[in-house]
Design an enzyme around this catalytic site. Structure first.
Site, short mmCIF file in Angstrom:
data_model
loop_
_atom_site.label_atom_id
_atom_site.label_comp_id
_atom_site.label_asym_id
_atom_site.label_seq_id
_atom_site.Cartn_x
_atom_site.Cartn_y
_atom_site.Cartn_z
CG HIS A 52 -1.74 -1.20 1.41
ND1 HIS A 52 -3.05 -1.25 1.00
CD2 HIS A 52 -1.45 -2.42 1.93
CE1 HIS A 52 -3.55 -2.46 1.29
NE2 HIS A 52 -2.60 -3.18 1.84
CG PHE A 53 3.94 1.76 -2.36
CD1 PHE A 53 4.23 1.17 -1.13
CD2 PHE A 53 4.70 1.37 -3.46
CE1 PHE A 53 5.24 0.20 -1.00
CE2 PHE A 53 5.72 0.42 -3.33
CZ PHE A 53 5.98 -0.16 -2.11
NE ARG A 54 -0.74 3.79 3.61
CZ ARG A 54 -1.54 2.79 3.97
NH1 ARG A 54 -2.57 2.45 3.21
NH2 ARG A 54 -1.35 2.14 5.08
CG ASN A 59 -5.99 0.55 0.68
OD1 ASN A 59 -5.06 0.30 -0.07
ND2 ASN A 59 -5.92 0.36 1.99
CG HIS A 108 -8.24 -7.91 3.70
ND1 HIS A 108 -7.25 -7.06 4.12
CD2 HIS A 108 -8.86 -8.35 4.83
CE1 HIS A 108 -7.25 -7.00 5.44
NE2 HIS A 108 -8.24 -7.76 5.90
CG HIS A 142 -3.02 -10.14 4.28
ND1 HIS A 142 -4.32 -10.54 4.18
CD2 HIS A 142 -3.03 -8.80 4.09
CE1 HIS A 142 -5.07 -9.49 3.95
NE2 HIS A 142 -4.33 -8.43 3.88
CG ASP A 151 -0.78 -5.87 4.17
OD1 ASP A 151 -1.14 -5.02 3.34
OD2 ASP A 151 -1.45 -6.16 5.18
CG HIS A 172 -1.11 3.64 9.09
ND1 HIS A 172 -2.11 4.19 8.32
CD2 HIS A 172 -1.27 2.29 9.01
CE1 HIS A 172 -2.84 3.22 7.80
NE2 HIS A 172 -2.37 2.06 8.19
O1 DOR Z 1 -3.28 -3.60 8.26
C1 DOR Z 1 -3.62 -3.30 7.13
N1 DOR Z 1 -3.52 -2.05 6.67
N2 DOR Z 1 -4.15 -4.25 6.33
C2 DOR Z 1 -4.68 -3.94 5.12
O2 DOR Z 1 -5.07 -4.83 4.41
C3 DOR Z 1 -4.79 -2.53 4.71
C4 DOR Z 1 -3.71 -1.76 5.29
C5 DOR Z 1 -3.76 -0.27 5.08
O3 DOR Z 1 -4.00 0.13 3.94
O4 DOR Z 1 -3.45 0.47 5.99
#
Ligand code: DOR
Length: 444
Positions: free
Chosen positions: A65-67, A97, A179, A233, A304, A308
């Site tokens: 997840h590279f935001r 996402n 997921h 995962h 994964d 944050h």
């Molecule tokens: O812990 C997680 N965070 N699992 C996920 O599948 C999504 C991810 C996120 O995008 O922060």
């Protein structure tokens, strides 16, 4: 670097596709590997003495997840790809996402364009399923597959009812990656455990049963439509046991290093930094997942990588986000396990490069052989160094394995024949390429 740039890596311990090692040379020309042999005599643009180092195919991380776009305060495609280069990750598959969600061709094109301008490594993107974007799921390209959040997502990306999941499995052929967590069960347990602020409760709220329920449902639908399914995962012993008994040839599964190496005892020291989805489980789950990986029930490894900021993680549970970064440390973590005798180097390389290339039908990656892409990582298996917060390149600025002493750190990472990382230095001018994908019908 010119497009016909040729590089010669001399006297490396080269992992061959057979799983055996050759002490020898590898020549790359342009983006490809041109020769592999005990001693290559040819003139090249640059020679590198790799004596004492081990050469592996570059890591393909199939879940990150590279935001970017939208959440760049946590990470962006440039910072994430710098972290990849340092970690020996030469290709990644990124999740939808972001903001906006990657649920249309337009959003996919935007990500591809952003990646082309700033990614140091190769890239591919998932398209996210919503209850209402079936035509996009069928037609959008290029994409490595459809991501379905059966649980643990907010808003449009949550697809948690069988009646809505069914047409997605029924229509089209491309890979579906799930997921797998049962959102209804999670909702009910959130109410039962409301008011508890100890983050350790996270593993009980989103418990093993929630994961198992969703994995069972995904398997049922995949079998009904013989639809290519990948279970992201895997976190529980129960899911691993289920797959051991009943895993159709068109189903694959992955596990993260953190679900192999950390468990719910981590909350005590790490607090909310240990919070992720699906959650960390028990020591028994670690052991069963390891065995499933060794036995081929689980096909490969993904990080994964879900960064944050420390400020976000510093809130009080349950107002804290789930997720932890991973691309900088996944390869040394797993190579350290190999050096400690838990598995072989060849197995690690298969799980982190060859097998994901095969599962996502990515051509000419995941092996060191003439004609393959020159995505390579040279690692040092002789020196142990700790994971240090001050060395983290990911924008989030922390790592769940801080303090762990690891070996197998990348000394040099090569993407498409270009050196992108070398002994602590990044070559930020290097750019990766968009990955291409076959029809995703592996194993049929
Ligand atoms: O812990 C997680 N965070 N699992 C996920 O599948 C999504 C991810 C996120 O995008 O922060």
């Amino acid at each position: 670097m010119p497009s016909d740039f040729c590089l010669l890596l001399r006297q490396a311990r080269i992992l061959l596709p057979s799983g055996k090692f050759l002490l020898g040379d590898v020549q790359t020309c342009g983006r490809k590997i041109s020769q592999v042999g005990p001693q290559i005599s040819t003139s090249v643009d640059m020679e590198i003495d790799a004596t004492g180092l081990t050469l592996l195919p570059g890591v393909i991380d199939p879940q990150v997840h590279f935001r970017e776009p939208g959440l760049e305060h946590k990470e962006d495609l440039f910072t994430a790809s710098c972290a990849c280069a340092k970690g020996g990750v030469t290709s990644f598959l990124e999740m939808p996402n972001t903001r906006p969600l990657t649920i249309t061709q337009e959003a996919l094109d935007d990500k591809l364009q952003r990646a082309a301008s700033k990614c140091l490594v190769n890239y591919g993107f998932f398209i996210g399923a919503t209850p209402a974007n079936l035509p996009d799921l069928r037609d959008a390209k290029p994409t490595c597959g459809i991501k379905i959040f059966m649980g643990s997502a907010h808003g449009d990306l949550l697809v948690d009812h069988e009646a809505v999941l069914e047409p997605i499995f029924a229509q089209g052929k491309r890979l579906i990656a799930v997921h797998a967590e049962d959102q209804a069960r999670i909702n009910q347990r959130r109410l039962e455990f409301a008011g508890i602020t100890d983050p350790a409760i996270h593993s009980q709220i989103q418990d093993s049963q929630a994961a198992l329920n969703a994995t069972k449902l995904a398997l049922k639908l995949s079998k009904k439509y013989q639809r290519r399914l990948h279970i992201l995962h895997l976190s529980t012993a129960e899911e691993a046991d289920l797959l051991r008994q009943d895993k159709p040839s068109w189903v694959t599964a992955e596990v993260t290093p953190q679900h192999l190496l950390l468990n719910s005892s981590a909350y005590e020291q790490m607090g909310t930094l240990a919070q992720m989805n699906p959650p960390l489980r028990a020591l028994h789950d670690n052991q069963v997942l390891w065995q499933a990986l060794l036995d081929g029930v689980i096909d490969f490894i993904a990080t994964d990588h879900a960064p944050h900021t420390l400020a976000e993680k510093g809130k009080v549970y349950p107002n804290t986000p789930s997720g932890m970064p991973g691309v900088e440390t996944s390869l040394p973590l797993m190579l350290t396990q190999a050096m400690q005798g838990r598995c072989s180097i060849a197995q690690v390389s298969n799980w982190m490069s060859t097998a994901p290339a095969k599962a996502y039908s990515i051509p000419k990656k995941g092996a060191i052989a003439p004609g393959y892409d020159a995505d390579l990582v040279l690692v040092d298996l002789e020196n142990y160094r700790p994971v240090l917060r001050e060395e983290v390149l990911s924008k989030c600025g922390w790592n769940p394995f801080e303090g762990w002493k690891l070996t197998g750190w990348p000394v040099m990472t090569i993407v498409g024949g270009q050196i992108v990382y070398e002994r602590g230095q990044l070559h930020t001018e290097v750019r990766g390429e968009a990955l291409s994908f076959g029809d995703g019908e592996i194993g049929r």
